[in-house]
Design an enzyme around this catalytic site. Structure first.
Site: not given
Ligand SMILES: NC(=O)c1ccc[n+]([C@@H]2O[C@H](COP(=O)([O-])OP(=O)(O)OC[C@H]3O[C@@H](n4cnc5c(N)ncnc54)[C@H](O)[C@@H]3O)[C@@H](O)[C@H]2O)c1
Length: 312
Positions: A8, A142, A146, A12
């Protein structure tokens, strides 16, 4: 000498983490991987590979080629996007991490670092000063992936001796790369809109309070966790915090530095996701076990963001 793979690495956090790790360990020792092609400038700096973490074979080829000593596994589908494509979020987040842990076992990789999130908590979790160990019943795909990643990583640590470590990031604010589909993107939005002198429309309500962190703190924290002596760690999954504020307080902080800044609130479905998360976090385990200390508060972050975005 460390040989580090970052998944990744175009995202960001991943993109800035790669730059920081390259400064620290040398350009050639940090391999940027992502399903996206990095921009031309980044391609020239150090090794990079196109890599889809859902493909065990592609991951194995990258492990074989670079023989990593450590992996920072940043690839993920974030909360808001995950609700639009939950099966993809399941595959990328959970199966991608399972692939990495399996290869870590096979290649005897010393350390696996995977960021977690405050989205592991849910509506039944205490919202104030949320403890490290508490009710973890998230209601987003999500969050579900996680929590499962935390448990899976701890299982691989216990059964196979892999040094798995994770920290639960709050919303991360940064100026380099626009955020990638998370519920806390509205906070970044205020700053990017201020930079283009655009009226900002915020997708959560003004009183929505969440914990946040400025990118320099987020980068330092993950590197410090990775370098913390194992003997000092009683946990593998850590709450992490800097400061908490409402959406209105962020907008007002921008206005303090840029009085012409205009904003409005038009809450959508993402306000519900935000409402299911903690408002403030007890990160004393991180502070006690690996000396975590944040540097930036809300106004410090606003000043840093507006300087980086050339508003100040
Ligand atoms: N940004 C935040 O506010 C925040 C908060 C809490 C936790 N986190 C966690 O930090 C990590 C990095 O987040 P980010 O904000 O940089 O996310 P991002 O969305 O900006 O970047 C994720 C990257 O993963 C890549 N990716 C997607 N699918 C992939 C696949 N199948 N294989 C390989 N790469 C793939 C994307 O191309 C993208 O570059 C994630 O694990 C995220 O859950 C982020």
């Amino acid at each position: 000498m460390e040989k580090i793979i970052v998944t990744g690495g175009c995202g960001q956090i991943g993109s800035e983490l790669v730059a920081l790790l390259r400064q620290k360990y040398g350009n050639e020792n940090v391999v940027l991987t992502d399903v996206q092609v990095p921009n031309f400038h980044v391609q020239e700096i150090g090794p990079w590979e196109i890599l889809d973490v859902t493909s065990y074979e592609s991951l194995k080829a990258v492990f074989t080629k670079f023989k990593p000593t450590k992996i920072f596994h940043m690839a993920a589908i974030l909360s808001a996007t995950g609700e639009k494509i939950p099966q993809t979020a399941f595959n990328v987040n959970l199966l991608g991490t399972r692939n990495i842990l399996e290869l870590a076992r096979e290649f005897e990789l010393p350390q696996v670092i995977v960021p977690s999130t405050i989205a592991v908590f849910g509506p039944e979790t205490p919202k104030q000063n949320t403890p490290n160990e508490t009710v973890m019943r998230p209601n987003t795909m999500y969050g579900i992936t996680k929590v499962s990643i935390e448990l899976l990583g701890e299982y691989y640590a216990q059964v196979y001796g892999i040094d798995f470590r994770t920290l639960r990031y709050p919303g991360i604010i940064s100026s380099d790369v626009k955020p990638g589909g998370g519920t806390t993107d509205y906070a970044n939005g205020f700053y990017f809109d201020a930079a283009t002198r655009t009226k900002s429309t915020c997708f959560v309500s003004p009183e929505t309070i969440l914990p946040f962190m400025f990118m320099p703190d987020a980068l330092r924290s993950i590197v410090e966790l990775s370098e913390a002596p194992q003997k000092n760690l009683k946990h593998r999954s850590f709450n992490l915090a800097a400061f908490s504020c409402s959406a209105l307080e962020i907008a007002e902080s921008v206005k303090k530095y840029l009085p012409s800044f205009e904003f409005e609130f038009v809450p959508d479905h993402r306000d519900k996701i935000a409402a299911s998360w903690p408002q403030s976090i007890d990160d004393s385990c991180a502070r006690n076990e690996w000396n975590w200390k944040h540097e930036f508060d809300l106004d410090g972050m606003t000043e840093g963001m507006l300087k980086n975005l050339k508003v100040l």
